[in-house]
Every structure is written in structure tokens, then in C-alpha cells.
Design an enzyme around this catalytic site. Structure first.
Site: not given
Ligand code: AMP
Length: 399
Positions: A9, A93, A181, A210, A241, A284, A328, A379
Site C-alpha cells: 500500500n 492497493r 476505502h 482514519g 482534508r 486525533m 485508526g 486492507e
Molecule cells: P489510520 O489512517 O487508520 O492509520 O488512522 C490514523 C488516525 O487514527 C490518526 O488520527 C490517529 O490519531 C488515530 N488513532 C490511532 N490510534 C488512536 C488511539 N489510540 N486513540 C485515538 N486515535 C487514534
């Protein structure tokens, strides 16, 4: 010799990869990793399925690392890691399959050319996906590669759900809603069928929250609508975004403020969303940990926009039987799940707060009219399954 597949990916500054061995009943993880900081200070970290670090490598700051060199190293690592296994293919991907590519496809010159032509529709993602394929072809020309499309899961949308209210000629040339997605939603839909077949047969909103974020409306496991449309910008507010925006804002920026198209692109993709509203971070975790009122406001807007888009998808579905959180934020942030469910309480959603905080897979109370689940997405596994079903058609289909 037993067989294995690799999944990739590839993004602008990072590449995620995963290895799977073919077992009797499906695929078994055999290691995964990430290369981050491509273009700045590349850093590779690979882990065993149990989480132990198996390899770590850093390149010096500013290392001029070509894609070929990087993938040469990566293939070397994979082959070493899979001693005694035959790597039968590499799956990728690929963000955009346009209207023509809605099933995984073996890469050849003609496909690469057709996918190049779709790059203007996903300028920040597609070129990187294709660069990875080309780099691997350069170092391992005989290794079959498979493109798996993020748009494919949404291919069956009714015509109405694909249209903008623009002149027909634009729709006919591809200016339409696709949805993204898709690999994540495809995986979540299959897992839901295993975990809760009754719910999977009903009306479900899956929320991939995410860095990129979208909602998918699924009827009996099939996508019927998505909050994302022509590009990965539409719909929800995301890490950096903006999500759905009055197009008049863009005209204002271009015409009244003299902002260039490139600056608008940077603003909408990289400086907006959680980062833009909080002024602190697009991550986040940082916002949840911050006492700054702007961080709180960014989280409130994020959840308000999810509830608002969910309302639109409930209309497409004609009701709602379940919500599934993934990715995430969806998997790891109980506070965000609680805020979204609170805003959707009018649908009869009642959250079991202890189960939510405890990261249980099912987080609604027994009185809730709508089921609320958390399903970790995968994924890379989805790519592996697609690839095996394509490369080994005589094998019983793996799910
Ligand atoms: P992804 O793109 O799926 O990897 O997700 C990334 C997002 O998930 C980011 O905003 C991270 O801050 C959030 N994230 C990952 N772990 C946590 C957690 N334990 N608590 C809150 N947000 C999280």
C-alpha cells in the site's frame, strides 16, 4: 514449497507492506511493516505477526533513495523472511479503477497505461501506487503483480448515487461519484458476515475513520452509497482534508484572493480538517489529549459531520440496523465513537459505555434499536485474498 504473497500500500511518503502464507483454509500473516519518511529520512520497520520487531533500518536524512532501490531492498527482505516459501505475486492497493476496472486485475503494460490515465482523478495517491508497481517490475519483471482497486467495492452503486448535478457530458467523461476505502469496506463487510450474519444481511453504515475518513452505506453487504465521491476529498472532515465544501469557497479563493490552483489543492488536502480547525494537529490522539478549546471544537465538528453524513446515508438505506466503526480512530477512540452515537441517538442507538471504553466488539446496549460494532480493518489481508483468488483460480475461493 509452500506459497506466499506480498501486499503493498504505497503512499506519497510511506509504504505499508504485509506478507501472508497460503494455508489450507485461507491466509496466515507472516510479517508486516512500514517504510516512513520517504524523501526525508527513510525508516523501515518490520514486525513478526506477534508484534516483535524483525527488522529495522534507517537511512540518513535526505538519502536520495530511488523507488527501485527501495523496492529492491524490500523484495530482498521479503525473500529472506520467507525462506522456503515461493512468493507467487505482489498485490497493490490502487486508489482509482475508474469505471472500467472493478475487479482485481493482473498488471500488464496496457493496464498500467490505462491506470496512468486515471492519475488526474487521484493525483495525490494514484501516481505513488503506480510508481511502486513500476519499481517492482524493474527489479523483478517476472513476478506477477495484481492491482486491487479502492473504488471497486462501490462499483454497483445505482446511477443516481454516482451523479453530480452537472451537465451530462461531464458525467460521461468520468466526473462522477466513485467512492473510496473500498478494500477496507470489502473486508469489514466479509468480517461482519462471519460475526453477525443477521446484521450483515441488513442496513449497515460502516465508518472508516482514519487519517482519511468516509462512510459507506451497505445493504446486505453490498455498497449502495458512500460519503466520498469524485476524489478522496468529499464527505467527512478528515485529518488534514476538508471534506464536503461549498464549491463557492474555491471560486472565492481563486477569483477574489488570487490563490493558485496548487495552493488550493494544498489547502484542501493538507492544511484543513482536524489540523486546520484545531490549529494544533491532524492526529486525533493529540487532540484528545489537548485541553485547548480549538482541539475540542475540531473533535466536535468531526463528529457532527459524521452524524450529518450518516443521516444522509440512512435516507439512502431507508433505515438503519447497525453501525460499524473501523480504522485508526474508529477502532481506538471510544470518546469519538461515543460522541457520534450520542448525535445519532434519535435513530434508537444506545451505547453500552463500559463496553465501548473496554473496546468490546459489540458496544450497544440490549435495548438499542441499532447494533454498534467495532471491526478492525485489514486492507492488506483483503488484497491478499483477492490476489490468491485471481492467481490461483483452481483453488477453492478463500474468504
Ligand atoms: P489510520 O489512517 O487508520 O492509520 O488512522 C490514523 C488516525 O487514527 C490518526 O488520527 C490517529 O490519531 C488515530 N488513532 C490511532 N490510534 C488512536 C488511539 N489510540 N486513540 C485515538 N486515535 C487514534
Amino acid at each position: 514449497m509452500s506459497q506466499a504473497v506480498a501486499c503493498i500500500n504505497a503512499g506519497s511518503s510511506s509504504i505499508k507492506f504485509a506478507l501472508f502464507m497460503l494455508g489450507k483454509d485461507g491466509v496466515e500473516p507472516a510479517g508486516a511493516g512500514k517504510i516512513e519518511g520517504i524523501g526525508t529520512a527513510p525508516h523501515l520497520i518490520a514486525r513478526e505477526p506477534d508484534g516483535r520487531i524483525s527488522t529495522e533500518r534507517r537511512w540518513p536524512q535526505g538519502a536520495a533513495l530511488s523507488h527501485e532501490a527501495l523496492f529492491g531492498d524490500l523484495l530482498g527482505w521479503m525473500r529472506e523472511h520467507l525462506t522456503g516459501q515461493e512468493v507467487i505475486g505482489i498485490g497493490h492497493r490502487v486508489v482509482h479503477g475508474g469505471t472500467h476496472f472493478f475487479a482485481p486485475a493482473i498488471v500488464d503494460d496496457a493496464l498500467l497505461e490505462a491506470l496512468d490515465a486515471l492519475s488526474p482523478l487521484a493525483p495525490l495517491h494514484q501516481p505513488h501506487n503506480l510508481a511502486a508497481i513500476r519499481a517492482i517490475r524493474a527489479v523483478a519483471p517476472d513476478l506477477p503483480q495484481v492491482a486491487c482497486f479502492d473504488t471497486a467495492f462501490h462499483h454497483g452503486h445505482a446511477d443516481l448515487a454516482t451523479r453530480f448535478a452537472l451537465p451530462r457530458a461531464l458525467h460521461d467523461e468520468g466526473v462522477r461519484r466513485y467512492g473510496f476505502h473500498g478494500l477496507s469496506y470489502d473486508y469489514v463487510s466479509r468480517r461482519l458476515r462471519e460475526l453477525d450474519p443477521g446484521l450483515a444481511a441488513g442496513r449497515v453504515i460502516a465508518a472508516h475513520l482514519g487519517n482519511g475518513a468516509s462512510l459507506c452505506a451497505m445493504l446486505a453487504g453490498t455498497s449502495v452509497d458512500s460519503s466520498m465521491g469524485f476524489t478522496a476529498l468529499e464527505g467527512l472532515m478528515m485529518g488534514t482534508r476538508c471534506g464536503t465544501l461549498d464549491p463557492g469557497v474555491i471560486l472565492y479563493l481563486l477569483q477574489q484572493k488570487g490563490v493558485s490552483a496548487a495552493e488550493v489543492e494544498d489547502l484542501l488536502y493538507h492544511r484543513s480538517g482536524l489540523l486546520g480547525v484545531s490549529g494544533i494537529s491532524g492526529d486525533m490522539r493529540d487532540l484528545l489529549a489537548s485541553a485547548d478549546p480549538h482541539a475540542r471544537e475540531a473533535i466536535d465538528l468531526f463528529t457532527w459531520r459524521i452524524a450529518r453524513e450518516a443521516g444522509a446515508l440512512v435516507s439512502t438505506l431507508g433505515g438503519l440496523d447497525g453501525i460499524v466503526f473501523t480504522a485508526g480512530i474508529g477502532e481506538n477512540a471510544p470518546q469519538v465513537r461515543a460522541l457520534v452515537c450520542e448525535r445519532l441517538a434519535w435513530l434508537g442507538i444506545e451505547l453500552d459505555h463500559a463496553a465501548n471504553r473496554g473496546h468490546a466488539p459489540l458496544i450497544n446496549t440490549s435495548a438499542s434499536r441499532v447494533a454498534v460494532r467495532v471491526i478492525p480493518t485489514d486492507e492488506e489481508r483483503m488484497i491478499a485474498l483477492h490476489m490468491i483468488n485471481l492467481l490461483l483460480p483452481t483453488r477453492e475461493e478463500v474468504a
